[in-house]
Scaffold this active site. Structure first.
Site, short mmCIF file in Angstrom:
data_model
loop_
_atom_site.label_atom_id
_atom_site.label_comp_id
_atom_site.label_asym_id
_atom_site.label_seq_id
_atom_site.Cartn_x
_atom_site.Cartn_y
_atom_site.Cartn_z
N ASP A 187 -88.07 -137.94 18.65
CA ASP A 187 -86.79 -137.62 18.03
C ASP A 187 -85.75 -137.14 19.05
O ASP A 187 -86.07 -136.88 20.20
CB ASP A 187 -86.99 -136.52 16.99
N LYS A 239 -81.41 -140.15 15.76
CA LYS A 239 -80.08 -140.68 15.49
C LYS A 239 -79.56 -141.39 16.74
O LYS A 239 -79.71 -140.89 17.85
CB LYS A 239 -79.15 -139.52 15.14
N MET A 278 -79.13 -126.01 11.32
CA MET A 278 -78.23 -127.08 10.88
C MET A 278 -76.99 -126.52 10.18
O MET A 278 -76.56 -127.06 9.15
CB MET A 278 -78.98 -128.07 9.97
C1 LIG Z 1 -83.98 -130.96 11.85
S1 LIG Z 1 -84.05 -129.31 12.36
C2 LIG Z 1 -85.62 -129.29 13.15
C3 LIG Z 1 -86.14 -127.93 13.44
C4 LIG Z 1 -87.43 -127.95 14.25
N1 LIG Z 1 -88.47 -128.61 13.51
C5 LIG Z 1 -87.91 -126.56 14.67
O1 LIG Z 1 -88.96 -126.10 14.25
O2 LIG Z 1 -87.21 -125.96 15.49
C6 LIG Z 1 -82.92 -129.32 13.72
C7 LIG Z 1 -82.17 -128.00 13.85
O3 LIG Z 1 -82.98 -127.02 14.49
C8 LIG Z 1 -82.17 -126.16 15.26
N2 LIG Z 1 -82.58 -126.26 16.67
C9 LIG Z 1 -83.60 -126.99 17.14
N3 LIG Z 1 -83.74 -126.81 18.47
C10 LIG Z 1 -82.78 -125.94 18.83
C11 LIG Z 1 -82.40 -125.34 20.07
N4 LIG Z 1 -83.06 -125.59 21.20
N5 LIG Z 1 -81.35 -124.48 20.07
C12 LIG Z 1 -80.69 -124.18 18.95
N6 LIG Z 1 -81.00 -124.71 17.74
C13 LIG Z 1 -82.02 -125.58 17.68
C14 LIG Z 1 -80.72 -126.62 15.05
O4 LIG Z 1 -80.20 -125.89 13.96
C15 LIG Z 1 -80.94 -128.08 14.71
O5 LIG Z 1 -79.82 -128.60 14.02
#
Ligand SMILES: C[S@@+](CC[C@H](N)C(=O)[O-])C[C@H]1O[C@@H](n2cnc3c(N)ncnc32)[C@H](O)[C@@H]1O
Length: 262
Positions: free
Chosen positions: A37, A59, A172
């Site tokens: 992803d 995406k 998100m």
């Molecule tokens: C579809 S969700 C997936 C979350 C993921 N499965 C997790 O456990 O972190 C994606 C969202 O996770 C958050 N996110 C993931 N990695 C991040 C990072 N390194 N820094 C800040 N936000 C992050 C953001 O809000 C992003 O839009």
């Protein structure tokens, strides 16, 4: 010799490649195919054997997304045709990651499936900023919420979270920060501290500190974008920059009172 059909769901962690688990690394090293992803650090792909196919299913620049049905099908087809498929996802696959949907789909075909948990951004990104999601005497729980639901609307759970004393960790939500802040302000939390982090754990990490009342403006002014996480709660006051500011305020007060005494 081709390996038997197998799918391993691996959580890749928040971005820093060193935050992958050893078990996740071993899975990548034995992959025949990797489906990955957008939030997966590409450095991890270098660990795959040279023959492994590496397929991006996040995406795309032209905004085309593989549908969930297409990804499910690819997982199963590649497992039957190539052997070991590693499904690599950002953070943990079961936290807003659709990992459960994918593994359930594969299970129905009788394919061997393995789950390797990952370090979720919801805990690790605030932690790397030295902000705990819980702290004895400050709060007793935390909520992990998505701002954006399946149909693109603001989650109704935000309102309920805003009514509690829990830390709210919102994923998100960067583009909806003004609406989110309004919900918390309406619950009398205008002065509650807020931390916003973009690209947590990566060299490109950016962070912003503010309050519910001013955070939306700051996010726009600083140009903070996705992927970002929002933490709202009293634990944010424990961030070293805020704690130092508080300590300085107290020191000044102490000095003044000492001066008055002498
Ligand atoms: C579809 S969700 C997936 C979350 C993921 N499965 C997790 O456990 O972190 C994606 C969202 O996770 C958050 N996110 C993931 N990695 C991040 C990072 N390194 N820094 C800040 N936000 C992050 C953001 O809000 C992003 O839009």
């Amino acid at each position: 010799m081709k390996q038997q059909a197998k799918i391993t769901l691996v959580g890749a962690g928040p971005g820093d490649p060193e935050l992958l688990t050893i078990k996740g690394l071993r899975a990548i090293q034995s992959a025949d195919v990797i489906l990955y992803d957008a939030l997966v650090n590409r450095e991890l792909l270098k660990e795959a054997p040279s023959h492994a196919l590496k397929i991006y299913v996040g995406k795309r620049a032209d905004n085309h997304r593989y549908s969930q049905d297409e990804i499910n099908l690819m997982l199963v087809q590649y497992a039957f045709s190539n052997g070991h498929v590693v499904r690599l996802k950002g953070g943990d696959s079961f936290v807003f990651g659709r990992g459960h949907e994918e593994i359930t789909y594969a299970d129905a075909f009788g394919i061997e499936t393995v789950i390797v948990p990952g370090i979720s951004s919801c805990i690790s990104v605030p932690e790397l900023q030295r902000v705990p999601v819980t702290r004895r005497g400050v709060n007793e729980s935390f909520w992990v919420l998505t701002a954006t639901t399946k149909n693109g609307c603001l989650s109704k759970d935000l309102r309920i979270a805003a009514q509690s004393n829990a830390t709210a960790v919102i994923l998100m939500g960067i583009r909806k920060i003004a609406q989110i802040a309004e919900i918390f302000a309406r619950q009398g939390k205008g002065n509650t501290p807020v931390l916003v982090v973009q690209n947590g754990s990566l060299p490109s990490e950016r962070k912003l500190l503010g309050t519910v009342n001013d955070i939306a403006k700051k996010v726009v002014n600083e140009g903070i974008g996705a992927p970002g996480i929002i933490i709202i709660g009293e634990v944010v006051a424990l961030h070293p920059e805020l704690a130092v500011a508080e300590a300085n305020r107290s020191t000044k007060y102490d000095l003044r009172s000492t001066t008055n005494v002498t």
